[in-house]
Design a protein around this motif. Structure first.
Motif, PDB file in Angstrom:
ATOM      1  N   THR A 126       1.271  25.762 -29.436  1.00 19.87           N
ATOM      2  CA  THR A 126       1.658  24.539 -29.521  1.00 19.87           C
ATOM      3  C   THR A 126       3.053  24.125 -29.366  1.00 19.87           C
ATOM      4  OG1 THR A 126      -0.303  24.106 -30.691  1.00 19.87           O
ATOM      5  CG2 THR A 126       1.194  22.169 -30.688  1.00 19.87           C
ATOM      6  N   ILE A 127       3.812  24.806 -30.129  1.00 25.52           N
ATOM      7  CA  ILE A 127       5.469  24.752 -30.014  1.00 25.52           C
ATOM      8  C   ILE A 127       5.916  25.055 -28.699  1.00 25.52           C
ATOM      9  CG2 ILE A 127       7.545  25.708 -30.874  1.00 25.52           C
ATOM     10  CD1 ILE A 127       6.252  25.913 -33.627  1.00 25.52           C
ATOM     11  N   GLU A 128       5.395  26.312 -28.041  1.00 22.47           N
ATOM     12  CA  GLU A 128       5.784  26.460 -26.879  1.00 22.47           C
ATOM     13  C   GLU A 128       5.648  25.306 -25.787  1.00 22.47           C
ATOM     14  OE1 GLU A 128       7.709  28.067 -24.068  1.00 22.47           O
ATOM     15  OE2 GLU A 128       7.859  28.831 -25.984  1.00 22.47           O
ATOM     16  N   LYS A 129       4.251  24.786 -25.796  1.00 24.40           N
ATOM     17  CA  LYS A 129       3.911  23.757 -24.780  1.00 24.40           C
ATOM     18  C   LYS A 129       4.947  22.520 -25.106  1.00 24.40           C
ATOM     19  CE  LYS A 129       0.255  20.989 -23.182  1.00 24.40           C
ATOM     20  NZ  LYS A 129      -1.407  20.936 -23.146  1.00 24.40           N
ATOM     21  N   LEU A 130       4.987  22.187 -26.404  1.00 23.24           N
ATOM     22  CA  LEU A 130       5.934  21.120 -26.605  1.00 23.24           C
ATOM     23  C   LEU A 130       7.344  21.359 -26.137  1.00 23.24           C
ATOM     24  CD1 LEU A 130       4.800  20.003 -30.206  1.00 23.24           C
ATOM     25  CD2 LEU A 130       4.424  18.780 -28.082  1.00 23.24           C
TER      26      LEU A 130
END
Length: 152
Positions: A126-130
């Motif tokens: 999720t962090i990487e996608k954000l």
């Protein structure tokens, strides 16, 4: 800082001016309130009385119990007692933020108490996608702010 009489209050008086009203808000009013505050902070009743009258500043070892009892930040007591200055606190906080290492997803997961490997991977993804969304040109405003969530 001068009072209405033109006399600069002592540190003990400034300390009392902060602690006294806080103690009243916390319910330390009426007969026996000094004794109760003394019991809850570990101070003697006479020390509490002198503190609230602005005659003395308690030993700093009592600041945390006092702060907890009257619902004030300990830092407020330290500043009012003249042990540290508000400027020192501000400078210290700024230097700590400036010297703090960047927060990694792993550190964030640990701080949040996320230990399950699958949950950690979900958080990291999720962090990487954000991060990708934040850096994508089509999701940024002309002024460089916002992103997809800000537009909705």
């Amino acid at each position: 800082m001068r009072g209405m009489t033109g006399v600069t209050p002592t540190r003990a008086q400034r300390f009392a001016a902060v602690v006294g009203p806080a103690a009243q808000r916390a319910g330390y009013t009426g007969h026996g309130s000094n004794a109760r505050l003394a019991r809850e902070t570990g101070m003697t009743e006479s020390s509490v009385s002198r503190m609230l009258k602005g005659q003395a500043i308690p030993d700093p070892k009592f600041f945390e119990p006092i702060a907890a009892a009257v619902d004030l930040p300990t830092r407020t007591l330290l500043v009012e007692a003249g042990i540290i200055s508000e400027q020192t606190l501000t400078e210290t906080a700024q230097s700590q933020v400036a010297s703090a290492p960047p927060v990694t997803p792993e550190v964030a997961a640990d701080a949040l108490g996320i230990h399950d490997p699958v949950s950690r991977q979900m958080l990291f993804a999720t962090i990487e996608k954000l991060r990708r969304l934040e850096n994508a040109p089509e999701h940024r405003h002309a002024d460089g702010t916002g992103g997809i969530a800000a537009e909705q």
